[in-house]
Design an enzyme around this catalytic site. Structure first.
Site, PDB file in Angstrom:
ATOM      1  N   ASN A 174      36.477  22.405  -0.540  1.00  0.00           N
ATOM      2  CA  ASN A 174      36.593  21.873  -2.020  1.00  0.00           C
ATOM      3  C   ASN A 174      36.235  20.167  -1.812  1.00  0.00           C
ATOM      4  OD1 ASN A 174      38.160  23.647  -3.433  1.00  0.00           O
ATOM      5  ND2 ASN A 174      38.992  24.199  -1.396  1.00  0.00           N
ATOM      6  N   GLU A 175      35.226  19.934  -2.161  1.00  0.00           N
ATOM      7  CA  GLU A 175      34.609  18.848  -1.826  1.00  0.00           C
ATOM      8  C   GLU A 175      34.955  17.760  -3.078  1.00  0.00           C
ATOM      9  OE1 GLU A 175      33.120  18.182   0.756  1.00  0.00           O
ATOM     10  OE2 GLU A 175      31.590  19.531   1.360  1.00  0.00           O
ATOM     11  N   PRO A 176      34.892  16.306  -2.918  1.00  0.00           N
ATOM     12  CA  PRO A 176      35.202  15.550  -3.838  1.00  0.00           C
ATOM     13  C   PRO A 176      34.952  15.837  -5.172  1.00  0.00           C
ATOM     14  CG  PRO A 176      34.381  14.307  -1.905  1.00  0.00           C
ATOM     15  CD  PRO A 176      34.284  15.596  -1.488  1.00  0.00           C
ATOM     16  N   THR A 193      29.117  16.241   4.446  1.00  0.00           N
ATOM     17  CA  THR A 193      29.517  17.463   4.937  1.00  0.00           C
ATOM     18  C   THR A 193      28.371  18.226   5.762  1.00  0.00           C
ATOM     19  OG1 THR A 193      31.198  17.843   3.474  1.00  0.00           O
ATOM     20  CG2 THR A 193      30.225  19.906   4.596  1.00  0.00           C
TER      21      THR A 193
END
Ligand code: F6R
Length: 642
Positions: A174-176, A193
């Site tokens: 769950n990235e920014p 990442t």
């Protein structure tokens, strides 16, 4: 000085911010000396949960993570299964994520990781294992993700979710930008990442751009969450996550209002938390000498005043009135701390003969010391302490370099091919070089190098090392290639440290009986090669401790290419003149296979020599800003007492 402690702590959940110490914190966290102790307790908690569920004939639903953080937890669970009969027959697992697209047989897949580290070694039923499938077709992906989510729900939700955290603040992938209530879905990976994953994929271009991940909402529904984080690389994002405001820019902050979350950290990962970094801001402190220095350096940096200019008001305004009361006046304290720093500076890293050494970092005797510089890869010696290395040789010490690993994995195929072709031109009859050339020409991204290719790559690094050590005036007989076996897997993933590795390190220490040992004290990546090499040195020191010659052996830790000791941590600062900086640069240049876009660059695209010059200059600037003399560059060391 660094020293290991063996105290045991509990990870049982308590409310964050409840105590004076943790009032800046919004997530309960527990700090351990090392990842071993933390991992052990997390594995214990998981095992208790499994057993508890077994006792009531219930399934235990675990959410699992991959990456370097949970490896030791899995090792401990496997040990408990094998030695203590812990059964996983009632366990159902759901993995957080998988790269997309990704074949499950690919060694970089999370599927492969989970079987290698856990599932192949325990009695879990194959049908109870759930890992997102990286091969689902793009048209089926949306429904696949919904089904994954529903399957977790059908099992009554996750009883326990294990997490790591990325430097972007991601949990799962769950990235920014991820939403609080997000469910399982496909996502585009953040650049950072992908940079972090690049070493395992032998370059960022091979890292997939997408992934399937459980959502923040999925994770937050777990009844218990434990997040693991090790190493200073994670310190900054952890401070934001634990102390910052909830924001989609740092998705892990969404855990702040999950009422059963614990972060399990080691010292490095916790180092930016207010209570660790500036404890005087959260409570009254017991002022050790080391803490005084840390606080004064911090105050000097905060106020941008040199130490000798700090006033009573500066101390009082910044939570240090207790220290001031203890020390009398700012004037006294300033002078004391200034002198402490001043005494770390020496141009005589092996000790200055015939000088009063009361306040010098090193002893004056014996005048000619036997020295071992342990270098994890065949260039860390010159990158991290080339100036000091040069001085030690120049000042007549018997310097030995021990290259701990062959470093073969960091030589590109193109570089190896170049040398193989030259060797072949010189000796056309050699089947060996023909074989190497054919192998390299046919090699695909997923192939592991043949033994011959690894040998060639190791030899390239050896000859570069000799070029560099000869340039610094060392005879070849003082250069030792240890080729520690843990490194020799032919892949990025290394073996665990074995007794054989430790014996190799012990043997050379015993043979040389050094008065000084230098080793790479890199704690940023707890599973990286530098840390394993350091663990081998620590284990060897422990084993050799009873020997008489060890009483005279002092150990100095330098830092690798990524980080530097903080000014207050430095116990020996070796300044370099502009000429010495150039000489060091030259010595690094001999490591040609590591120039121009090497494989393990991290997110810093500057070449090693540029990075290290900046770093050494910055250390000198920091010393100067504290009010000490102005040098062109400084190499820094911290003593390790065993
Ligand atoms: C892995 C995962 C990621 C990692 C994170 C930290 O399944 O979901 O969120 O936990 O990227 O990775 P390491 O542990 O390798 O630092």
């Amino acid at each position: 000085m660094i020293k290991a402690s063996k105290k045991k702590i509990s990870i049982a959940y308590t409310e964050a911010g409840k105590f004076e110490d943790t009032r800046f914190e919004k997530i309960h966290n527990v700090i351990f000396d090392s990842s071993f102790e933390g991992s052990y307790l997390v594995a214990q908690e998981i095992a208790s949960l499994i057993r508890e569920k077994q006792a009531s004939n219930a399934q235990c639903v675990l959410g699992l993570a991959t990456g370097s953080s949970p490896i030791k937890v899995y090792e401990e669970l496997v040990r408990m299964h094998k030695e203590e009969g812990l059964s996983f027959s009632n366990v159902v697992t759901f993995n957080l994520d998988e790269y997309y697209p990704m074949d499950k047989h690919n060694i970089q897949s999370y599927h492969y990781f989970m079987y290698e580290h856990l599932f192949n070694h325990i009695d879990i039923l194959p049908e109870n294992i759930n890992i997102p499938d990286g091969k689902v077709s793009s048209k089926d992906l949306y429904q696949y993700c919904i089904d994954y989510e529903m399957k977790i729900k059908a099992h009554g939700g996750l009883d326990f979710q294990l997490l790591g955290i990325g430097r972007t603040g991601h949990i799962g992938f769950n990235e920014p930008g991820s939403h609080l209530n997000s469910g399982t879905r496909s996502i585009t990976l953040d650049h950072i990442t992908r940079v972090d994953a690049a070493p395992s994929f032998l370059g960022i271009d091979n890292v997939p751009r997408k992934a399937i991940t459980m959502g923040i909402g999925t994770v937050r529904k777990a009844k218990r969450i434990v997040l693991l984080a090790w190493g200073v690389n994670k310190a900054e994002i952890l401070r934001k996550t634990i102390e910052g405001e909830v924001t989609s820019n740092v998705p892990a902050t969404y855990l702040q209002d999950h009422n059963k979350t614990t972060f399990v950290l080691d010292k490095g990962a916790s180092s930016e938390l207010t209570r660790v970094k500036t404890p005087w801001l959260v409570r009254s402190c017991v002022w050790s000498e080391a803490l005084k220095l840390k606080a004064v350096v911090w105050l000097s940096e905060l106020t941008t005043k040199s130490i000798l200019k700090l006033t009573d008001k500066d101390y009082n305004d910044n939570g240090m009135s207790g220290l001031l009361t203890e020390e009398g006046t700012a004037y006294n304290l300033n002078i004391k701390m200034f002198n402490k720093l001043q005494h770390t500076i020496t141009g005589w890293p092996g000790g200055k003969p015939n000088a009063d050494d009361t306040y010098r970092p090193e002893r004056k005797t014996p005048e000619r010391k036997r020295v071992i510089i342990f270098s994890p890869h065949p260039d860390d010696d010159v990158i991290s302490m080339g100036g000091t290395f040069d001085r030690l040789v120049e000042q007549g010490h018997d310097v030995h370099i021990a290259y701990q690993t062959s470093g073969n994995i960091a030589v590109s195929d193109e570089e190896a091919l170049k040398f193989a072709e030259i060797a072949h031109l010189l000796n056309k009859d050699s089947d060996n070089t023909r074989g190497v050339i054919d192998f390299l020409n046919l090699k695909t991204d997923h192939d592991i190098d043949s033994l011959e290719v690894r040998k060639l790559k190791g030899l390239i690094r050896r000859s570069e090392s000799y070029a560099s050590t000869r340039y610094l005036g060392l005879k070849d007989s003082n250069v030792h290639f240890l080729d520690m076996p843990f490194y020799e897997t032919g892949t990025i993933r290394k073996n665990n440290l074995s007794q054989k590795d430790i014996d190799i390190v012990s043997n050379i220490i015993e043979e040389i009986k050094p008065h000084q040992i230098y080793a790479a004290g890199d704690l940023a990546d707890p599973h990286g090669t530098h840390k394993v090499c350091l663990d081998a040195v620590f284990a060897a020191l422990e084993a050799l401790k009873p020997k008489a010659f060890m009483d005279d052996c002092w150990v100095w830790l330098y830092r690798g290419a990524w980080h530097e000791w903080e000014s207050y941590e430095i116990e020996m600062a070796v300044p370099m003149s502009p000429d010495q900086v150039l000489k060091k640069r030259h010595a690094i240049f001999y490591h040609q296979s590591q120039k121009d876009g090497v494989m393990f660059q991290g997110d810093d695209y500057r070449e090693f020599w540029v990075r290290v010059e900046d770093r050494n200059r910055l250390t000198a600037e920091k010393y100067n800003a504290l009010g000490l003399a102005e040098y062109a560059a400084i190499e820094a060391f911290k003593r390790y007492c065993f």
